[in-house]
Design an enzyme around this catalytic site. Structure first.
Site, PDB file in Angstrom:
ATOM      1  N   GLU A 198     -47.451 -50.728 -68.414  1.00 27.75           N
ATOM      2  CA  GLU A 198     -46.664 -51.135 -69.572  1.00 27.75           C
ATOM      3  C   GLU A 198     -47.425 -52.288 -70.212  1.00 27.75           C
ATOM      4  O   GLU A 198     -47.484 -53.394 -69.671  1.00 27.75           O
ATOM      5  CB  GLU A 198     -45.250 -51.578 -69.227  1.00 27.75           C
ATOM      6  CG  GLU A 198     -44.423 -51.818 -70.495  1.00 27.75           C
ATOM      7  CD  GLU A 198     -43.181 -52.637 -70.295  1.00 27.75           C
ATOM      8  OE1 GLU A 198     -43.194 -53.821 -70.681  1.00 27.75           O
ATOM      9  OE2 GLU A 198     -42.206 -52.100 -69.743  1.00 27.75           O
ATOM     10  N   CYS A 222     -41.941 -58.437 -74.000  1.00 21.85           N
ATOM     11  CA  CYS A 222     -42.686 -57.186 -74.247  1.00 21.85           C
ATOM     12  C   CYS A 222     -42.137 -56.447 -75.456  1.00 21.85           C
ATOM     13  O   CYS A 222     -42.902 -55.882 -76.242  1.00 21.85           O
ATOM     14  CB  CYS A 222     -42.617 -56.293 -73.016  1.00 21.85           C
ATOM     15  SG  CYS A 222     -43.389 -57.006 -71.547  1.00 21.85           S
TER      16      CYS A 222
END
Length: 477
Positions: free
Chosen positions: A244, A278
């Protein structure tokens, strides 16, 4: 002051011959952690120790592994305040937010402890005198390289899912949050057999050495460039890679929305944790019909944020993780201004200690500016005014990244188009954060690959084996 120690093959204090690094509080520059740096040889020895422990942990009954994870969750819960304080000291997150990240990690450990024993294989319809089935098995040795921006929640997700499915772990926390990783590993280690979890600390060179080892999975949450280097290393060893990585998540503000409400959502998405999330809002496409009122409201909200050290009660905007990162954020803002953008609030490096950077709203931006196209990871909201929802959707989709996107709209048809057409892993309509428990998504393109959370993460750490059994000689049992 935290004095971090490594855990290798069940032994605390092992290794660290590569020297020592010091982590400083981003609010005032004072040293908060001293950290040993593992050598490549020590990384290799840790990998071999993990390999030696893998078979026994894989053979442990799933219910026993789940019980160990529940005990681990209890151990982490017992040091919630200590972990939250370490997060705040090392990377600057406001203390309440840091505590929330720890609580999220504990919840994830408990969720996986409940779900893992229930996830199995399936039988197949073959010959009547044969038995055919598919069964999941642990992959073996997992290397987890985790980030600094939400270190406990992310680490608990990767470590919990891998451990409860029968894998052994080599855990490398970010060099910007190593004491947090050390405290977490100490808590987890209390509940696990010796050798199942190892902790390796140090900078990027340690992560590179770990990714080059003969492990079975490398799981990484962090920057895109690092993820690509890990994928290249894993291609040489055959390890599975879970990534990720970076994102430049868009927010679309459609015509007809309440500009005050939209500004509240945008401020939350762009400025929470100083933009170091994120799935933070990194670029805003605002319909011309509401743009003026929206920008005015967003500027007011940016100016009203309480700025200070994360440890101070009431702080809403803490410092960036360090001055090097602040230079990156400010450099992108300055380049946009030089290219015709206008700073409406913020955009200046403050005097004084620490790595503080103000909540910044930049208008007159174009879609092709690096401030809009690239990941900033700071409290910056670049606004691009658009003339239609079609234009906003087209711009939002035009990105090398594919992590998440948010759409604020009163139109159900626009909401339907957004979730169908945006090439990202997660689409949120009328809320920048939130979602039901158990959600899982595949990031796209430069944002990574594989499930990074949710029940499906358990499956990422197992390999499926097909089994066919017949009676000997073609007879019957």
């Amino acid at each position: 002051m935290y004095t971090v120690a490594q855990l290798v093959g069940g032994v605390w204090g092992a290794g660290g011959d590569g020297g020592e690094l010091v982590v400083r509080d981003p609010a005032d520059g004072r040293p908060v952690s001293t950290v040993p740096v593992a050598t490549a040889d020590e990384v290799g020895k840790a990998t071999q120790a993990a390999r030696n422990a893998a078979a026994q942990w894989a053979a442990t009954a799933p219910a026993e592994r789940a019980a160990a994870l529940r005990r681990a969750a209890d151990a982490v819960e017992a040091i919630t305040e200590e972990l939250a304080a370490a997060v705040t000291a090392e990377m600057g997150k406001p203390l309440a937010d840091a505590r929330g990240g720890v609580e999220a990690g504990i919840g994830t450990l408990r969720q996986y402890a409940e779900l893992a024993p229930l996830r199995g294989g399936r039988t197949l319809n073959g010959e009547t005198d044969a038995l055919d089935f598919l069964t999941p098995q642990p992959r073996g040795v997992v290397a987890a390289i985790t980030p600094w921006n939400d270190p406990v929640a992310v680490s608990c997700g990767l470590l919990g899912a891998a451990l409860v499915t029968g894998n052994v772990m080599l855990y490398k926390p970010s060099e910007r949050a190593p004491a947090t990783g050390w405290l977490l590993a100490r808590a987890l280690d209390q509940a696990l057999p010796a050798g199942v979890l190892s902790l390796l600390t140090g900078g990027p060179e340690v992560g590179a050495a770990l990714a080059a080892q003969e492990v079975d999975v490398v799981a990484h949450v962090g920057a895109t460039a690092t993820g690509r280097a890990i994928a290249a290393a894993a291609a040489r060893t055959g390890a599975k890679v879970l990534l990720e990585n970076g994102g430049s998540d868009p927010l679309i503000v459609d015509a007809g929305v309440d500009p005050e409400w939209a500004a509240e959502q945008a401020a939350l998405g762009a400025f929470a944790n100083a933009g170091q999330i994120c799935v933070a809002v990194e670029r805003l496409y605002v319909h011309r019909e509401v743009a003026d009122d929206f920008v005015a409201a967003l500027v007011r909200r940016a100016g009203a944020l309480r700025v200070g050290p994360g440890r101070d009660p009431g702080t809403e905007l803490g410092p960036l993780v360090d001055r090097r990162h602040r230079d990156h954020v400010h450099g992108q803002v300055a380049a946009a201004v030089a290219d015709g953008a206008r700073v409406r609030i913020g955009g200046e490096v403050p005097d004084g200690p620490g790595a503080f950077y103000p909540a910044t709203v930049v208008t007159d931006c174009r879609h092709d500016m690096p401030l809009v196209r690239e990941e900033t990871f700071g409290p910056v909201a670049p606004v691009v005014v658009v003339d239609s929802f079609d234009e906003a959707l087209r711009c939002a989709a035009d990105s090398p990244y594919g992590l998440a996107a948010t759409v604020l709209t009163p139109s159900m048809s626009h909401a339907q188009r957004a979730w169908r057409e945006l090439p990202v892993g997660t689409v949120k309509v009328n809320a920048v954060f939130g979602g039901a428990p158990g959600g899982a998504a595949h990031p796209r393109r430069a944002s990574g690959q594989g499930f990074g959370y949710g029940p499906e993460l358990l499956d990422e750490f197992t390999a499926t084996k097909a089994v066919h059994i017949e009676a000997p000689g073609g007879g019957h049992w």
